[in-house]
Design a protein around this motif. Structure first.
Motif, mmCIF file in Angstrom:
data_model
loop_
_atom_site.group_PDB
_atom_site.id
_atom_site.type_symbol
_atom_site.label_atom_id
_atom_site.label_comp_id
_atom_site.label_asym_id
_atom_site.label_seq_id
_atom_site.Cartn_x
_atom_site.Cartn_y
_atom_site.Cartn_z
ATOM 1 N N LEU A 253 -11.093 7.404 -1.769
ATOM 2 C CA LEU A 253 -10.340 7.027 -2.967
ATOM 3 C C LEU A 253 -10.336 5.520 -3.110
ATOM 4 C CD1 LEU A 253 -8.066 7.852 -5.183
ATOM 5 C CD2 LEU A 253 -6.463 7.143 -3.386
ATOM 6 N N ALA A 254 -10.487 5.034 -4.343
ATOM 7 C CA ALA A 254 -10.276 3.616 -4.641
ATOM 8 C C ALA A 254 -9.419 3.496 -5.882
ATOM 9 C CB ALA A 254 -11.603 2.883 -4.826
ATOM 10 N N LEU A 255 -8.395 2.661 -5.824
ATOM 11 C CA LEU A 255 -7.483 2.421 -6.942
ATOM 12 C C LEU A 255 -7.472 0.934 -7.242
ATOM 13 C CD1 LEU A 255 -4.424 4.445 -5.573
ATOM 14 C CD2 LEU A 255 -6.235 5.306 -7.081
ATOM 15 N N SER A 256 -7.627 0.576 -8.517
ATOM 16 C CA SER A 256 -7.526 -0.827 -8.895
ATOM 17 C C SER A 256 -6.819 -0.923 -10.236
ATOM 18 C CB SER A 256 -8.908 -1.481 -8.911
ATOM 19 O OG SER A 256 -8.778 -2.887 -8.888
ATOM 20 N N GLU A 261 1.312 -7.802 -5.961
ATOM 21 C CA GLU A 261 2.684 -7.448 -5.587
ATOM 22 C C GLU A 261 2.994 -5.962 -5.798
ATOM 23 O OE1 GLU A 261 3.139 -9.699 -9.622
ATOM 24 O OE2 GLU A 261 1.893 -9.836 -7.821
ATOM 25 N N GLN A 262 2.098 -5.243 -6.470
ATOM 26 C CA GLN A 262 2.292 -3.806 -6.680
ATOM 27 C C GLN A 262 1.623 -2.964 -5.592
ATOM 28 O OE1 GLN A 262 0.470 -3.794 -10.579
ATOM 29 N NE2 GLN A 262 2.457 -3.676 -11.616
ATOM 30 N N ALA A 263 0.839 -3.609 -4.735
ATOM 31 C CA ALA A 263 0.008 -2.873 -3.784
ATOM 32 C C ALA A 263 0.836 -2.063 -2.791
ATOM 33 C CB ALA A 263 -0.899 -3.844 -3.025
ATOM 34 N N GLU A 264 1.878 -2.645 -2.234
ATOM 35 C CA GLU A 264 2.640 -1.960 -1.182
ATOM 36 C C GLU A 264 3.281 -0.682 -1.724
ATOM 37 O OE1 GLU A 264 6.250 -2.792 2.058
ATOM 38 O OE2 GLU A 264 5.567 -4.396 0.705
ATOM 39 N N GLU A 265 3.878 -0.773 -2.904
ATOM 40 C CA GLU A 265 4.530 0.404 -3.479
ATOM 41 C C GLU A 265 3.526 1.529 -3.741
ATOM 42 O OE1 GLU A 265 6.568 1.926 -7.626
ATOM 43 O OE2 GLU A 265 6.105 -0.205 -7.373
ATOM 44 N N ILE A 266 2.399 1.196 -4.361
ATOM 45 C CA ILE A 266 1.411 2.221 -4.704
ATOM 46 C C ILE A 266 0.766 2.785 -3.444
ATOM 47 C CG2 ILE A 266 -0.737 2.683 -5.947
ATOM 48 C CD1 ILE A 266 1.703 2.291 -7.738
ATOM 49 N N SER A 267 0.482 1.924 -2.477
ATOM 50 C CA SER A 267 -0.114 2.398 -1.222
ATOM 51 C C SER A 267 0.825 3.351 -0.497
ATOM 52 C CB SER A 267 -0.447 1.204 -0.323
ATOM 53 O OG SER A 267 -1.055 1.633 0.864
ATOM 54 N N SER A 271 0.155 7.390 0.257
ATOM 55 C CA SER A 271 0.029 7.764 1.674
ATOM 56 C C SER A 271 0.531 9.186 1.935
ATOM 57 C CB SER A 271 0.790 6.768 2.560
ATOM 58 O OG SER A 271 2.182 6.812 2.290
ATOM 59 N N GLN A 272 1.169 9.820 0.954
ATOM 60 C CA GLN A 272 1.518 11.243 1.085
ATOM 61 C C GLN A 272 0.261 12.101 1.235
ATOM 62 O OE1 GLN A 272 4.601 12.588 -1.945
ATOM 63 N NE2 GLN A 272 4.105 10.550 -2.768
ATOM 64 N N TRP A 273 -0.828 11.657 0.617
ATOM 65 C CA TRP A 273 -2.071 12.449 0.592
ATOM 66 C C TRP A 273 -3.239 11.761 1.292
ATOM 67 C CZ3 TRP A 273 0.536 11.070 -4.008
ATOM 68 C CH2 TRP A 273 1.367 12.072 -4.552
ATOM 69 N N PHE A 274 -3.155 10.433 1.446
ATOM 70 C CA PHE A 274 -4.298 9.667 1.942
ATOM 71 C C PHE A 274 -3.904 8.771 3.114
ATOM 72 C CE2 PHE A 274 -5.147 10.611 -2.481
ATOM 73 C CZ PHE A 274 -6.496 10.915 -2.515
ATOM 74 N N GLU A 275 -4.852 8.563 4.012
ATOM 75 C CA GLU A 275 -4.725 7.504 5.017
ATOM 76 C C GLU A 275 -5.186 6.220 4.341
ATOM 77 O OE1 GLU A 275 -3.426 7.728 7.902
ATOM 78 O OE2 GLU A 275 -3.331 9.916 8.188
ATOM 79 N N MET A 276 -4.240 5.352 4.023
ATOM 80 C CA MET A 276 -4.537 4.189 3.200
ATOM 81 C C MET A 276 -4.952 2.986 4.048
ATOM 82 S SD MET A 276 -4.144 5.383 0.184
ATOM 83 C CE MET A 276 -4.223 3.886 -0.813
ATOM 84 N N ASP A 277 -5.903 2.227 3.519
ATOM 85 C CA ASP A 277 -6.374 1.001 4.159
ATOM 86 C C ASP A 277 -5.550 -0.195 3.676
ATOM 87 O OD1 ASP A 277 -8.575 2.474 5.278
ATOM 88 O OD2 ASP A 277 -9.591 2.314 3.335
ATOM 89 N N ALA A 278 -5.746 -1.324 4.329
ATOM 90 C CA ALA A 278 -5.138 -2.566 3.850
ATOM 91 C C ALA A 278 -5.766 -2.932 2.508
ATOM 92 C CB ALA A 278 -5.365 -3.686 4.857
ATOM 93 N N ARG A 287 -7.261 -4.092 -4.765
ATOM 94 C CA ARG A 287 -7.832 -2.738 -4.734
ATOM 95 C C ARG A 287 -7.299 -2.033 -3.503
ATOM 96 N NH1 ARG A 287 -13.179 -3.596 -2.953
ATOM 97 N NH2 ARG A 287 -12.326 -3.171 -0.891
ATOM 98 N N LEU A 288 -6.915 -0.766 -3.681
ATOM 99 C CA LEU A 288 -6.482 0.059 -2.567
ATOM 100 C C LEU A 288 -7.536 1.133 -2.314
ATOM 101 C CD1 LEU A 288 -2.738 0.625 -3.559
ATOM 102 C CD2 LEU A 288 -3.613 -0.923 -1.788
ATOM 103 N N THR A 289 -7.791 1.422 -1.053
ATOM 104 C CA THR A 289 -8.718 2.496 -0.699
ATOM 105 C C THR A 289 -8.068 3.385 0.361
ATOM 106 O OG1 THR A 289 -9.791 1.076 0.956
ATOM 107 C CG2 THR A 289 -10.791 1.175 -1.231
ATOM 108 N N GLY A 290 -8.551 4.629 0.445
ATOM 109 C CA GLY A 290 -8.002 5.548 1.420
ATOM 110 C C GLY A 290 -8.891 6.768 1.603
ATOM 111 N N ILE A 291 -8.578 7.549 2.652
ATOM 112 C CA ILE A 291 -9.303 8.779 2.976
ATOM 113 C C ILE A 291 -8.336 9.955 2.830
ATOM 114 C CG2 ILE A 291 -10.604 10.041 4.718
ATOM 115 C CD1 ILE A 291 -12.017 7.540 3.785
ATOM 116 N N ARG A 292 -8.770 10.988 2.127
ATOM 117 C CA ARG A 292 -7.938 12.163 1.891
ATOM 118 C C ARG A 292 -7.639 12.881 3.202
ATOM 119 N NH1 ARG A 292 -4.479 15.591 0.306
ATOM 120 N NH2 ARG A 292 -4.721 16.777 -1.637
#
Length: 293
Positions: A253-256, A261-267, A271-278, A287-292
């Motif tokens: 997943l990638a979100l942009s 300042e919005q990154a922490e809240e969205i990450s 994280s309920q569904w994804f292992e999120m990266d820094a 940009r936020l990325t993660g693995i399902r």
């Protein structure tokens, strides 16, 4: 045809009244600008906020006498005693051509180039996406798009399907296909975006691998190995459960479209569904990325 413009410093609460009067005085267009570099990134739906210090630019035909206009404006009590204005001549230009002349090929990551359709390709051996944005957002010049393109360039696409949620001009969808994705599905709420994505896919010879839908028309049970969404924080929050359902277990997943300042809240939410990266940052955006899971 040459033009003249009247620039006036005012504040947000009085900008609408001033705009109305300028239109009555014969202005053919009104532009609002931020007077003190205080951008408004994501207004509430249906809201059109203005800055505390707003510059109004009123455009007039060149033969319009602005001196009487200014004198009448000075009588308006809402402008106060510090009425500040400037009259400028505006050069007559082909503004579309001006923009085209300043849009150059750009490289993202190790192998991906975004090349305007009217420019020569710098490296024929690279992965080149030939782009004509048309009326839809997405040229690669904005930091959020650049962050997504750099991430897409880093992926392994063997036997992978991709969803581009909010496809705009199709720049991310076409890039994924040119980089090796087996199939991409693009979804956007704007019919013009669907048309622009289709045209850019045809321009790059990948139209047979790209399926495009308005949200209400997308297939039931749509799922992919990779999902990229370059929209805004509000829609990313609202659509999180829906987008999570569209990513396979172990998928990426990638979100942009997010401010830093919005990154922490969205990450945290995702994280309920994804292992999120820094988060990855560019200018004020991230940009936020993660693995399902």
């Amino acid at each position: 045809m040459p033009w003249i413009q009247l620039r006036i410093d005012t504040d947000g609460p009085h900008a609408d009244a001033l705009s109305d009067q300028l239109m009555e005085e014969g202005s053919i267009s009104i532009t609002f600008e931020d007077g003190k570099d205080n951008p408004i990134y994501e207004p509430t739906l249906g809201e059109t906020p203005l800055w505390d210090h707003t510059v109004i630019i009123a455009l007039f035909e060149a033969d319009h006498d602005l001196i009487p206009v200014v004198e009448r404006l000075k009588l308006q009590p809402y402008l106060g005693n510090n009425f500040s204005y400037k009259i400028e001549q505006v050069e007559d230009k082909d503004w579309e051509r001006e923009w085209m002349d300043n849009f150059h090929p750009i490289k993202f990551g190790d192998r991906l180039w975004i090349c305007p359709s009217w420019r020569e390709i710098p490296d024929p051996t690279a992965v080149n996406v030939i782009l004509d944005p048309g009326l839809a957002f997405g040229t690669g010049t904005h930091p959020t798009t650049a962050l997504c393109l750099e991430w897409l360039d880093s992926l392994d696409y063997r036997n992978k399907e991709v969803i581009d949620f909010g496809c705009g001009s199709g720049i991310l969808a076409v890039a994924a296909l040119k980089l090796g994705a087996e199939k991409v599905t693009g979804v956007d709420i704007d019919y013009q975006a669907i048309e622009a994505s289709k045209a850019n896919a045809e321009r790059n010879g990948v139209e047979d691998q790209l399926a495009l839908y308005l949200p209400e028309d997308q297939p039931q049970g749509l799922i992919a190995d990779i999902l990229v969404a370059n929209i805004l924080a509000g829609p990313l929050r609202e659509l999180a459960p829906l987008m999570a359902e569209k990513v396979k277990s172990g998928g990426q997943l990638a979100l942009s479209g997010l401010l830093s300042e919005q990154a922490e809240e969205i990450s945290t939410f995702y994280s309920q569904w994804f292992e999120m990266d820094a988060p990855a940052h560019k200018d004020d955006w991230c940009r936020l990325t993660g693995i399902r899971k």
